[in-house]
Design an enzyme around this catalytic site. Structure first.
Site, mmCIF file in Angstrom:
data_model
loop_
_atom_site.group_PDB
_atom_site.id
_atom_site.type_symbol
_atom_site.label_atom_id
_atom_site.label_comp_id
_atom_site.label_asym_id
_atom_site.label_seq_id
_atom_site.Cartn_x
_atom_site.Cartn_y
_atom_site.Cartn_z
ATOM 1 N N GLY A 180 9.074 -0.664 -0.679
ATOM 2 C CA GLY A 180 8.973 -1.574 -0.193
ATOM 3 C C GLY A 180 9.899 -1.692 1.307
ATOM 4 N N GLY A 230 1.148 -1.285 -0.286
ATOM 5 C CA GLY A 230 -0.013 0.174 0.003
ATOM 6 C C GLY A 230 0.917 1.511 0.136
ATOM 7 N N ASN A 231 0.260 2.551 -0.586
ATOM 8 C CA ASN A 231 0.964 3.887 -1.047
ATOM 9 C C ASN A 231 0.120 4.418 -0.499
ATOM 10 O OD1 ASN A 231 0.980 3.825 -3.674
ATOM 11 N ND2 ASN A 231 2.211 2.106 -3.339
ATOM 12 N N SER A 254 8.005 4.537 -4.625
ATOM 13 C CA SER A 254 7.062 3.130 -4.601
ATOM 14 C C SER A 254 7.229 3.271 -6.170
ATOM 15 C CB SER A 254 5.857 4.089 -4.358
ATOM 16 O OG SER A 254 4.510 2.783 -5.325
ATOM 17 N N TYR A 295 -23.723 18.295 7.446
ATOM 18 C CA TYR A 295 -23.032 16.699 8.505
ATOM 19 C C TYR A 295 -22.023 17.457 8.851
ATOM 20 C CZ TYR A 295 -20.618 12.893 9.017
ATOM 21 O OH TYR A 295 -19.714 11.437 9.551
ATOM 22 N N ASP A 339 4.496 2.277 -7.709
ATOM 23 C CA ASP A 339 3.285 3.250 -8.362
ATOM 24 C C ASP A 339 2.918 4.790 -8.521
ATOM 25 O OD1 ASP A 339 1.924 0.471 -8.326
ATOM 26 O OD2 ASP A 339 1.521 0.595 -5.503
ATOM 27 N N HIS A 364 -6.465 -6.289 -9.647
ATOM 28 C CA HIS A 364 -5.703 -5.092 -9.199
ATOM 29 C C HIS A 364 -6.232 -5.477 -7.166
ATOM 30 C CE1 HIS A 364 -1.626 -2.935 -9.191
ATOM 31 N NE2 HIS A 364 -1.551 -3.202 -8.430
ATOM 32 N N HIS A 382 -3.507 3.595 -2.224
ATOM 33 C CA HIS A 382 -3.576 2.957 -3.306
ATOM 34 C C HIS A 382 -3.131 1.538 -2.484
ATOM 35 C CE1 HIS A 382 -3.433 -0.750 -5.927
ATOM 36 N NE2 HIS A 382 -2.078 -1.502 -5.336
ATOM 37 N N HIS A 418 -3.717 -2.946 -1.321
ATOM 38 C CA HIS A 418 -4.709 -3.960 -2.066
ATOM 39 C C HIS A 418 -5.126 -4.298 -0.630
ATOM 40 C CE1 HIS A 418 -1.283 -4.991 -4.890
ATOM 41 N NE2 HIS A 418 -2.068 -4.103 -4.948
ATOM 42 N N ASP A 453 -22.734 8.071 1.389
ATOM 43 C CA ASP A 453 -22.255 8.979 1.809
ATOM 44 C C ASP A 453 -20.314 9.457 1.450
ATOM 45 O OD1 ASP A 453 -24.052 9.927 3.946
ATOM 46 O OD2 ASP A 453 -23.787 8.991 5.440
HETATM 47 ZN ZN LIG Z 1 -0.609 -2.510 -5.896
#
Ligand SMILES: [Zn+2]
Length: 229
Positions: free
Chosen positions: A45, A27-28, A73, A226, A75, A168, A94, A96, A119
């Site tokens: 990593g 994730g990033n 990253s 809200y 990505d 993905h 991002h 998973h 919402d």
């Molecule tokens: Zn990914």
């Protein structure tokens, strides 16, 4: 350089892991500096628990490292394509995360089944089209960003803050890194609820438009009421 943004991006990455949305380092989060256009992103990593502000990497719009000793990253070019295509995006996430990724792997957009989703945004969470072998062998990460932007065409998708990349996982965005993490957390909950709803009742119909509109306007519209004023 960009000390405040680096701290915000580090905090958002740590929060993403704390929210249970990442396994290992899958994730990033990145953040964009509006005045310079430079982007701060998580290093590739590096475990979340060991990350420091100095590990954050500053890149330009082409992905060249402007500052930082780490590799950004993998990505990064997807994040950059999103900043180029999405007006007002100041943070991109991002993951998973399990439930959202299950929909991505099932090649299914997430329909608006309830007010939790309404919402978050007025439309379904779209799914990207299949990528060609040329796109995957060539500039894969940038092509992924373009596939996400292409999935966002259509008036019903105005204001949608996330897309599922087919096979993905999700990419989410918002005005800041912290708000983009909030979108990712909400999306994961929406994906889980939608899956359970469809499992209980495969014929569930989408939420009526007038309820969707009411939820969007009371939270995001010009007369939103809200939260605390
Ligand atoms: Zn990914």
């Amino acid at each position: 350089m960009l000390g405040e943004l680096k701290a915000a991006v580090l905090a958002a990455n740590v929060e993403l892991a704390a929210a249970g949305l990442v396994t290992l380092t899958w994730g990033n989060v990145s953040g964009r500096d509006a005045s310079s256009g430079l982007v701060v992103i998580k290093p590739s990593g590096v475990p979340y628990a060991a990350m420091t502000v100095e590990d954050m990497v500053v890149v330009d719009g082409e992905g060249n490292v402007v500052e930082g000793a780490r590799k950004p990253s993998t990505d990064t070019l997807t994040h950059l394509a999103l900043y180029q295509g999405l007006r007002g995006a100041g943070g991109v996430v991002h993951t998973h995360s399990t439930w959202a990724t299950a929909w991505a792997q099932a090649n299914r957009a997430i329909p608006v089944l309830g007010t939790t989703h309404a919402d978050l945004c007025p439309g379904e969470i779209p799914l990207t089209a299949p990528m060609t072998s040329e796109e995957v062998r060539g500039g894969y990460e940038r092509a992924t960003g373009i596939a996400i932007l292409s999935a966002l065409t259509g008036p019903a998708l105005e204001g949608v803050p996330a897309v599922l990349v087919r096979g993905h996982g999700p990419f989410c965005w918002a005005a800041s890194p912290a708000e983009a993490v909030e979108v990712a957390v909400t999306l994961e909950e929406v994906a889980k609820m939608a899956w359970l709803t469809v499992a209980l009742e495969p014929g569930t119909v989408t939420l009526a438009d007038h309820i969707v509109e009411r939820h969007i306007s009371r939270k995001h519209g010009p007369d939103a009421y809200y939260g605390q004023s």
